[in-house]
Design a protein around this motif. Structure first.
Motif, PDB file in Angstrom:
ATOM      1  N   GLU A 199     -41.285  35.609  -1.759  1.00 39.05           N
ATOM      2  CA  GLU A 199     -40.875  34.672  -2.338  1.00 39.05           C
ATOM      3  C   GLU A 199     -39.345  34.461  -2.076  1.00 39.05           C
ATOM      4  OE1 GLU A 199     -39.523  33.454  -6.798  1.00 39.05           O
ATOM      5  OE2 GLU A 199     -41.689  33.540  -6.285  1.00 39.05           O
ATOM      6  N   HIS A 200     -38.845  33.082  -1.526  1.00 40.84           N
ATOM      7  CA  HIS A 200     -37.657  33.143  -0.975  1.00 40.84           C
ATOM      8  C   HIS A 200     -36.768  31.695  -1.278  1.00 40.84           C
ATOM      9  CE1 HIS A 200     -40.292  31.773   2.097  1.00 40.84           C
ATOM     10  NE2 HIS A 200     -39.132  30.753   2.290  1.00 40.84           N
ATOM     11  N   PRO A 201     -35.637  31.151  -1.328  1.00 37.20           N
ATOM     12  CA  PRO A 201     -35.288  30.234  -1.818  1.00 37.20           C
ATOM     13  C   PRO A 201     -34.946  29.197  -0.606  1.00 37.20           C
ATOM     14  CG  PRO A 201     -33.354  31.892  -1.638  1.00 37.20           C
ATOM     15  CD  PRO A 201     -34.725  32.547  -1.310  1.00 37.20           C
ATOM     16  N   HIS A 202     -34.769  27.942  -0.796  1.00 38.28           N
ATOM     17  CA  HIS A 202     -34.306  26.832  -0.010  1.00 38.28           C
ATOM     18  C   HIS A 202     -33.583  25.904  -0.846  1.00 38.28           C
ATOM     19  CE1 HIS A 202     -36.616  27.887   3.440  1.00 38.28           C
ATOM     20  NE2 HIS A 202     -37.604  27.965   2.736  1.00 38.28           N
TER      21      HIS A 202
ATOM     22  N   GLY B  94     -32.706  22.934  -4.902  1.00 41.03           N
ATOM     23  CA  GLY B  94     -33.029  24.366  -4.878  1.00 41.03           C
ATOM     24  C   GLY B  94     -34.548  24.497  -5.448  1.00 41.03           C
ATOM     25  N   VAL B  95     -35.165  25.136  -4.646  1.00 38.19           N
ATOM     26  CA  VAL B  95     -36.683  25.604  -4.692  1.00 38.19           C
ATOM     27  C   VAL B  95     -36.798  27.398  -4.133  1.00 38.19           C
ATOM     28  CG1 VAL B  95     -37.592  23.222  -4.685  1.00 38.19           C
ATOM     29  CG2 VAL B  95     -37.468  24.640  -2.719  1.00 38.19           C
ATOM     30  N   ARG B  96     -37.899  27.766  -4.712  1.00 34.67           N
ATOM     31  CA  ARG B  96     -38.385  28.984  -4.384  1.00 34.67           C
ATOM     32  C   ARG B  96     -39.654  28.819  -3.924  1.00 34.67           C
ATOM     33  NH1 ARG B  96     -34.744  33.123  -5.015  1.00 34.67           N
ATOM     34  NH2 ARG B  96     -36.064  34.680  -4.797  1.00 34.67           N
ATOM     35  N   HIS B  97     -40.450  29.472  -3.118  1.00 35.50           N
ATOM     36  CA  HIS B  97     -41.621  29.445  -2.625  1.00 35.50           C
ATOM     37  C   HIS B  97     -42.248  30.799  -1.804  1.00 35.50           C
ATOM     38  CE1 HIS B  97     -41.346  27.264   1.553  1.00 35.50           C
ATOM     39  NE2 HIS B  97     -40.617  28.195   1.323  1.00 35.50           N
TER      40      HIS B  97
END
Length: 218
Positions: free
Chosen positions: A57-60, A99-102
């Protein structure tokens, strides 16, 4: 027309973890101030993931992300654990917006190959959005980046005009097969950056080919 060869991409990923990446633009430790972006396009990464490998899991944020699966299956999960499987011929779009995480993984039994393209939005912020288009046709618009992705699949010897060639910026990426672009032979992983408008000829050179063409304004 500026041709960029597959072997000139910046190496990346974590080979020891089953992840091999080739970057077309400056990315991470591979910083080249003369190769930061082309039009809206800021990344075009060729990713190869072994079975069981993936990105935790990481952000963008403030990025439009379009993913094209070449081989295998990509499993995408959001922070709530909802999973989507993306297969060859499908297109995945993620608008990171504010901002999201996936998570992205190869949960299949075969190697996974995909091309992931990042575009800068016309305006920062906004609400995140996500979509998977099954068996996408010959085009997909990303209005938030002022861009349209064209998918061209010429047969060997088939001649056509490159779609969107009159746009301010046109980025061509060969996924499979070989093509002649205004007489220049391009193979898998090769790319071309075109600006200035005007018609550009495209011909399939060896077997069926698949080409991703970004048409970008501004």
């Amino acid at each position: 027309m500026d041709v960029r060869r597959a072997e000139d991409r910046y190496p990346g990923g974590e080979p020891e973890a089953g992840i091999t990446t080739r970057h077309a633009f400056s990315f991470g430790p591979h910083y080249d101030p003369g190769n930061l972006r082309f039009g809206a396009l800021i990344a075009c990464n060729e990713e190869r993931l072994a079975p069981g490998a993936g990105f935790a899991e990481h952000p963008h944020s403030h990025t439009e992300i379009v993913t094209w699966v070449v081989e295998g299956e990509l499993t995408h999960r959001d922070p709530a654990g909802r999973a989507t499987v993306v297969r060859p011929g499908d297109l995945q779009w993620l608008s990171a917006a504010s901002g999201v995480r996936h998570t992205e993984r190869n949960d299949g039994e075969r190697p996974l190959v995909f091309v992931q393209m990042w575009l800068a939005p016309l305006e920062p912020g906004g609400e995140p959005a996500y979509e998977v288009v099954r068996a996408v046709g010959d085009s997909y618009a990303v209005p938030r980046a002022g861009a349209v992705l064209r998918v061209v699949r010429p047969a060997a010897g088939e001649r056509t005009e490159l779609p969107g060639a009159a746009a301010d910026h046109v980025h061509v990426h060969v996924v499979r097969g070989e093509v002649l672009l205004d007489g220049e032979r391009l193979g898998p992983g090769d790319a071309a950056r075109i600006s200035g408008g005007g018609p550009v000829g495209l011909r399939g050179a060896a077997g069926p080919a698949e080409v991703l063409v970004w048409e970008m304004s501004g």
